[in-house]
Design a protein around this motif. Structure first.
Motif, PDB file in Angstrom:
ATOM      1  N   PHE A 100       0.815  -1.194   0.000  1.00 29.90           N
ATOM      2  CA  PHE A 100       0.000   0.000   0.000  1.00 29.90           C
ATOM      3  C   PHE A 100       0.863   1.265   0.000  1.00 29.90           C
ATOM      4  O   PHE A 100       0.673   2.168  -0.807  1.00 29.90           O
ATOM      5  N   LEU A 147       2.629   1.855  -3.203  1.00 28.20           N
ATOM      6  CA  LEU A 147       1.725   2.390  -4.222  1.00 28.20           C
ATOM      7  C   LEU A 147       1.509   3.888  -4.013  1.00 28.20           C
ATOM      8  O   LEU A 147       1.479   4.659  -4.960  1.00 28.20           O
ATOM      9  N   LEU A 148       1.374   4.273  -2.747  1.00 22.64           N
ATOM     10  CA  LEU A 148       1.206   5.702  -2.479  1.00 22.64           C
ATOM     11  C   LEU A 148       2.430   6.473  -2.966  1.00 22.64           C
ATOM     12  O   LEU A 148       2.319   7.546  -3.520  1.00 22.64           O
ATOM     13  N   ILE A 153       2.228   6.914  -6.575  1.00 20.52           N
ATOM     14  CA  ILE A 153       1.302   7.994  -6.923  1.00 20.52           C
ATOM     15  C   ILE A 153       1.987   9.339  -6.744  1.00 20.52           C
ATOM     16  O   ILE A 153       1.917  10.213  -7.596  1.00 20.52           O
ATOM     17  N   LEU A 193       4.142   9.949  -9.576  1.00 25.62           N
ATOM     18  CA  LEU A 193       3.469  10.106 -10.862  1.00 25.62           C
ATOM     19  C   LEU A 193       2.701  11.418 -10.959  1.00 25.62           C
ATOM     20  O   LEU A 193       2.589  12.006 -12.011  1.00 25.62           O
ATOM     21  N   SER A 194       2.160  11.856  -9.827  1.00 23.24           N
ATOM     22  CA  SER A 194       1.259  12.993  -9.867  1.00 23.24           C
ATOM     23  C   SER A 194       2.032  14.273 -10.169  1.00 23.24           C
ATOM     24  O   SER A 194       2.899  14.678  -9.406  1.00 23.24           O
ATOM     25  N   SER A 225       1.089  17.344 -10.025  1.00 25.60           N
ATOM     26  CA  SER A 225       0.835  18.500  -9.168  1.00 25.60           C
ATOM     27  C   SER A 225       1.643  18.429  -7.874  1.00 25.60           C
ATOM     28  O   SER A 225       1.723  19.393  -7.138  1.00 25.60           O
ATOM     29  N   LEU A 226       2.213  17.284  -7.601  1.00 20.90           N
ATOM     30  CA  LEU A 226       3.071  17.204  -6.416  1.00 20.90           C
ATOM     31  C   LEU A 226       4.479  17.703  -6.714  1.00 20.90           C
ATOM     32  O   LEU A 226       5.318  17.754  -5.839  1.00 20.90           O
ATOM     33  N   GLU A 247      11.116  28.929   7.421  1.00 18.51           N
ATOM     34  CA  GLU A 247       9.768  29.216   7.922  1.00 18.51           C
ATOM     35  C   GLU A 247       9.030  30.116   6.941  1.00 18.51           C
ATOM     36  O   GLU A 247       7.847  29.956   6.695  1.00 18.51           O
ATOM     37  N   ASP A 248       9.757  31.081   6.420  1.00 15.03           N
ATOM     38  CA  ASP A 248       9.152  32.023   5.490  1.00 15.03           C
ATOM     39  C   ASP A 248      10.084  32.118   4.280  1.00 15.03           C
ATOM     40  O   ASP A 248      11.203  32.600   4.406  1.00 15.03           O
ATOM     41  N   PRO A 249       9.654  31.632   3.112  1.00 12.43           N
ATOM     42  CA  PRO A 249      10.549  31.581   1.957  1.00 12.43           C
ATOM     43  C   PRO A 249      10.984  32.962   1.475  1.00 12.43           C
ATOM     44  O   PRO A 249      11.961  33.072   0.745  1.00 12.43           O
ATOM     45  N   SER A 251       9.847  27.314  -0.679  1.00  9.16           N
ATOM     46  CA  SER A 251       9.363  27.558  -2.030  1.00  9.16           C
ATOM     47  C   SER A 251       8.457  28.764  -2.093  1.00  9.16           C
ATOM     48  O   SER A 251       7.747  29.082  -1.148  1.00  9.16           O
ATOM     49  N   GLY A 252       8.527  29.453  -3.217  1.00  2.56           N
ATOM     50  CA  GLY A 252       7.636  30.589  -3.462  1.00  2.56           C
ATOM     51  C   GLY A 252       8.154  31.931  -2.975  1.00  2.56           C
ATOM     52  O   GLY A 252       7.446  32.919  -3.005  1.00  2.56           O
ATOM     53  N   ALA A 298       6.098  35.188  -3.956  1.00  2.00           N
ATOM     54  CA  ALA A 298       5.187  35.440  -2.836  1.00  2.00           C
ATOM     55  C   ALA A 298       4.704  36.878  -2.888  1.00  2.00           C
ATOM     56  O   ALA A 298       5.487  37.781  -3.138  1.00  2.00           O
TER      57      ALA A 298
END
Lengths: 353, 272
Positions: B8, B11-12, B15, B18-19, B21-22, B65-67, B148-149, B153
């Motif tokens: 299990f 498989l996660l 995913i 594969l995904s 958006s991750l 903590e803050d990118p 990230s971002g 930001a």
């Protein structure tokens, strides 16, 4: 230990809310929610792997199919609140973490905050429809944060006007691109610019909304939790909807100004409301008594940071040490406190000595 | 039965990989690709690099903590003497849209080539401090930062207040009085929104035009102490901590210039 203390407090708040509702019947509103179904293959039969993989992928793509209902609790005559959860926004809760709700007059309903996802916006609209035939005339957005505005689009129809702080539109515009990205990454929710419905009515100072035999007073505040905080006061029941100007149990999050927030709290504390609605916490709170923990957290943080800056301690040192004594008193402390310290430090180092 | 959780979870994992958006799984791990495929050549050329903490050390939070506000401390391991000193430190953030963060020039009058600042980190990335000593050798320290971002930001807090304060500067000394002939620590605070030009206004479809500090010059009695070329990776309200060696009383001066031609300066008279 902290966890136990915390859930005790939640218990207390829950009874607290029904006390505050003052004898209103709980006639409501819980349309049965079957919840997302658990994958059956977990229990017994071994499914061939490709099929299992495919079904899991499907699940990952739409983790919340089937969740379309919302529980709205009456806290005073005509005032209904859905309670959020103290979690970081994620794929599981899809950002549905804030307290949202509505107030109903003879002629109009005013929605206060539309929810943390387009799906929750639709659920809120359906929830309101299940409770009243009075038309929705206003959607009030208390500030720009995703958990309060992502349901906006569900309410966009003729006759509905969106209301916000005069700086809300600018904040939405500046943040949308970043938020769209973040929603896709963290929530697995696909948003477009259309989901950011700008206010039709902008509040600068004060504004009264007449819902029919019921008057709401909206106040646009100076920079506090954000630079676009709006509060709603319902004269009929003396309910003060503070949204994220009041956090309870969930650590306050500074995205505006620490000094400004304490100043606004000082002002709203004088309002003789019977109850307040926090943006995160129970559906209703004693006012102003329940603001005490937030005021304590913010003012202690300020005192410690001013001292640290005066002693020439660096931002890194401050992040590691300031305000730690509050750690066991709040949910999500580790998630938000270090950032609060950094934000507040960067603000306070510009104070005149 | 006991095997099932394993199946299990793998498989996660599948995913997760594969995904789309991750994000790609690879970018979450320390990754030298951008460095090897261009940045090294751009910033160092063919020269040999001595890696390690003998000459220069870099400390950065592993998870920011803050990118948009990542504190970095670069510490030199050698004193600044006329015979041997660090001439220049270049800050590179591999995976930022503009990898060049800043470069700082020091002199023997700097006393100690330490520099601390706050930066924006746009995606998981190596941050590098590259020191060039006066003998021409190159030393590098690096740290991996998960953030990230930071560059895209939105400008938080209160931009109006920030703009009203633009160009205001102050020095903060470590201690009330100057210690002559010794490295004295000071902090330069610059009020400037340092807009990256990557913050898109989704409604107007306009990008807030870049507006950031490009150059910082600090001198004591007109002798340069620290000169920096800076870029959009430097956080709003740029803040630098560094040393200088005064001979006696005198005037500490900072002059800055931003990319739109704005020039600001401040001076502070210091006595032992």
């Amino acid at each position: 230990m902290a966890g136990i203390m915390f859930s005790d407090r939640v218990e207390r708040r829950a009874t607290h809310a029904s006390e505050l509702a003052g004898g209103i019947e709980h006639l409501l509103s819980r349309v049965h929610n079957p919840g997302p179904s658990t994958p059956t293959h977990r229990a017994t039969d071994p499914m061939p792997r490709p099929a299992l993989l495919a079904s899991l992928l499907l699940l990952a793509a739409s983790p919340c199919s089937g969740r379309t209902t919302i529980h709205l609790e009456p806290i005073a005559p005509g005032v209904f609140v859905h309670q959020g959860v103290h979690e970081l926004p994620d794929r599981h809760n899809q950002g549905e973490i804030a307290n949202i709700g509505f107030i109903e007059g003879q002629r109009c309903v005013a929605v206060i905050d539309s929810g943390g996802s387009p799906e929750q916006g639709r659920a809120l609209r359906e929830g309101i429809r299940a409770l009243t035939r009075t038309p929705i005339c206003y959607v009030i957005n208390t500030h720009v944060h995703p958990d309060h505005i992502y349901g906006n689009r569900a309410f966009r129809e003729p006759g509905v006007r969106f209301v916000g702080h005069h700086k809300l539109a600018a904040a939405m515009a500046a943040r949308a691109a970043f938020y769209i990205d973040k929603a896709s990454r963290d929530l697995d929710v696909a948003l477009t610019a259309e989901d950011f419905v700008l206010p039709d009515i902008e509040v600068n100072g004060e504004l009264e909304l007449d819902l029919g035999e019921r008057r709401l007073t909206l106040v646009a505040h100076a920079t506090a939790h954000t630079d676009n905080d709006l509060t709603v006061y319902d004269e009929t029941t003396q309910t003060l909807w503070l949204a994220d100007l009041l956090f309870m149990d969930h650590l306050p999050v500074i995205d505006g100004s620490l000094n400004g927030w304490l100043k606004v709290l000082d002002r709203v504390r004088a309002i003789p409301a019977k109850r307040a609605v926090p943006g995160h916490g129970p559906v209703a709170a004693f006012w102003p008594a329940d603001a005490a923990p937030e005021i304590r957290y913010l003012s202690e943080l300020r005192t410690e940071l001013r001292a640290a800056i005066k002693q020439g301690r660096t931002i890194e040192q401050a992040v590691a040490s300031a305000g730690r004594s509050e750690r066991n008193r709040w949910a999500l402390f580790d998630e938000f406190h270090p950032r609060n310290v950094a934000t507040a430090y960067a603000e306070l180092e510009w104070e005149e000595d | 039965m006991h095997r099932r959780p394993l199946v299990f979870s793998s498989l996660l994992l599948a995913i997760a990989l594969l995904s789309p958006s991750l994000g790609s799984g690879a970018s979450d791990m320390p990754d030298e690709t951008a460095w090897v495929n261009g940045l090294r050549a751009k910033f160092i050329g063919e020269k040999a690099i001595e890696e390690g903490n003998d000459v220069i050390e870099l400390s950065a939070p592993y998870r920011a903590e803050d990118p948009a506000l990542v504190p970095l401390q670069i510490t030199s391991r050698i004193p600044q003497t006329p015979e041997r000193f660090i001439r220049k430190i270049t800050l590179v953030i591999d995976n930022n849209p503009v990898p060049f963060g800043a470069s700082f020039e020091f002199t023997p009058d700097s006393g100690k080539a330490d520099i601390a600042m706050r930066v924006r980190v746009n995606s998981y990335s190596y941050v590098r401090a590259i020191a060039e000593t006066n003998d021409g050798k190159v030393h590098m320290a690096k740290a991996f930062v998960k953030a990230s971002g930071g560059c895209s930001a939105p400008i938080g807090g209160d931009l109006e207040a920030a703009m009203a304060r633009l160009g205001k500067m102050k020095f903060k000394m470590d201690g009330e009085r100057l210690t002559p002939q010794q490295p004295n620590l000071t902090q330069l605070l610059i009020s400037h929104p340092n807009i990256t030009g990557l913050q898109m206004n989704q409604i107007s479809r306009m990008v807030q035009p870049a507006h950031y500090v490009e150059e910082v010059k600090v001198s004591f009695n007109d002798r340069p102490v620290m000169t920096a070329q800076t870029d959009i990776a430097i956080s709003a309200d740029p803040n630098f901590r560094f040393y200088f060696v005064p001979q006696g009383q005198g005037e500490l001066k900072a002059e800055i210039r931003d990319n739109l031609g704005g020039r600001y300066s401040t001076t502070q008279t210091l006595t032992p």
